[in-house]
Design a protein around this motif. Structure first.
Motif, PDB file in Angstrom:
ATOM      1  N   ASP A  45      78.165  49.377   7.998  1.00 21.95           N
ATOM      2  CA  ASP A  45      78.131  48.763   6.676  1.00 21.95           C
ATOM      3  C   ASP A  45      77.613  49.774   5.675  1.00 21.95           C
ATOM      4  OD1 ASP A  45      79.163  46.230   6.677  1.00 21.95           O
ATOM      5  OD2 ASP A  45      77.266  45.223   7.025  1.00 21.95           O
ATOM      6  N   LEU A  88      89.489  43.168  -1.101  1.00 19.80           N
ATOM      7  CA  LEU A  88      88.419  43.431  -0.138  1.00 19.80           C
ATOM      8  C   LEU A  88      88.975  43.275   1.266  1.00 19.80           C
ATOM      9  CD1 LEU A  88      85.615  41.420  -1.940  1.00 19.80           C
ATOM     10  CD2 LEU A  88      86.026  43.885  -2.041  1.00 19.80           C
ATOM     11  N   PRO A 140      85.857  40.817   5.981  1.00 17.89           N
ATOM     12  CA  PRO A 140      85.056  41.131   4.794  1.00 17.89           C
ATOM     13  C   PRO A 140      83.770  40.306   4.687  1.00 17.89           C
ATOM     14  CG  PRO A 140      87.360  40.978   4.200  1.00 17.89           C
ATOM     15  CD  PRO A 140      87.248  40.532   5.633  1.00 17.89           C
ATOM     16  N   ALA A 141      83.816  39.047   5.114  1.00 19.82           N
ATOM     17  CA  ALA A 141      82.629  38.190   5.010  1.00 19.82           C
ATOM     18  C   ALA A 141      81.524  38.611   5.976  1.00 19.82           C
ATOM     19  CB  ALA A 141      83.012  36.734   5.248  1.00 19.82           C
ATOM     20  N   SER A 198      80.335  41.597   5.979  1.00 23.75           N
ATOM     21  CA  SER A 198      79.508  42.562   5.248  1.00 23.75           C
ATOM     22  C   SER A 198      78.271  41.858   4.703  1.00 23.75           C
ATOM     23  CB  SER A 198      80.301  43.157   4.080  1.00 23.75           C
ATOM     24  OG  SER A 198      79.443  43.874   3.217  1.00 23.75           O
ATOM     25  N   PHE A 207      78.644  41.048   0.986  1.00 30.12           N
ATOM     26  CA  PHE A 207      79.868  40.355   0.567  1.00 30.12           C
ATOM     27  C   PHE A 207      79.631  39.489  -0.673  1.00 30.12           C
ATOM     28  CE2 PHE A 207      82.896  36.748   1.050  1.00 30.12           C
ATOM     29  CZ  PHE A 207      84.068  37.461   0.899  1.00 30.12           C
ATOM     30  N   THR A 211      90.281  36.300   5.136  1.00 31.60           N
ATOM     31  CA  THR A 211      89.176  35.963   6.019  1.00 31.60           C
ATOM     32  C   THR A 211      89.651  35.052   7.134  1.00 31.60           C
ATOM     33  OG1 THR A 211      86.971  34.972   6.136  1.00 31.60           O
ATOM     34  CG2 THR A 211      88.490  34.031   4.525  1.00 31.60           C
TER      35      THR A 211
END
Length: 109
Positions: A43, A66, A71-72, A74, A77, A95
């Motif tokens: 990350d 993204l 992505p979620a 991260s 996010f 997602t």
């Protein structure tokens, strides 16, 4: 300058309009069709995320996609989404929906 009837002068953009940003390679699923090899990944730090967001705003990027892994996954996010919204920059993300709590679903959808 040629005098062709079809000659058009083109002004090129200084910066891209759309940016694809891989914000993490982490993912909570292991889909057989996925291109990822490292699901744990790295990350970005908060400073790195802040610097990228600053550049996106300075360069007047219109749309940010993204991407990841997931992505979620991260840890930044929500921060990224908030900063993009405040800067009035359009964004999209794909997602698997596994990480979304009911409250988060209500906020986004």
């Amino acid at each position: 300058m040629p005098s062709y009837p079809f000659y058009i002068e083109v002004e090129y953009l200084k910066n891209p309009i759309d940016v694809k940003w891989f914000i993490t390679s982490r993912c909570n699923l292991r889909c057989k069709f996925c291109y990822l090899e490292d699901y744990v990944g790295h990350d970005l730090s908060f400073d790195e995320v802040s610097n990228i967001l600053k550049i996106i705003k300075e360069k007047e990027i219109v749309q940010v996609s993204l991407l990841g892994g997931e992505p979620a996954e991260s840890k930044y996010f929500d921060c990224i989404l908030n900063k993009l919204e405040k800067s009035k920059i359009y964004y999209s993300f794909s997602t698997d929906g596994q990480n979304f709590l009911r409250e988060r679903k209500r906020q986004i959808f």
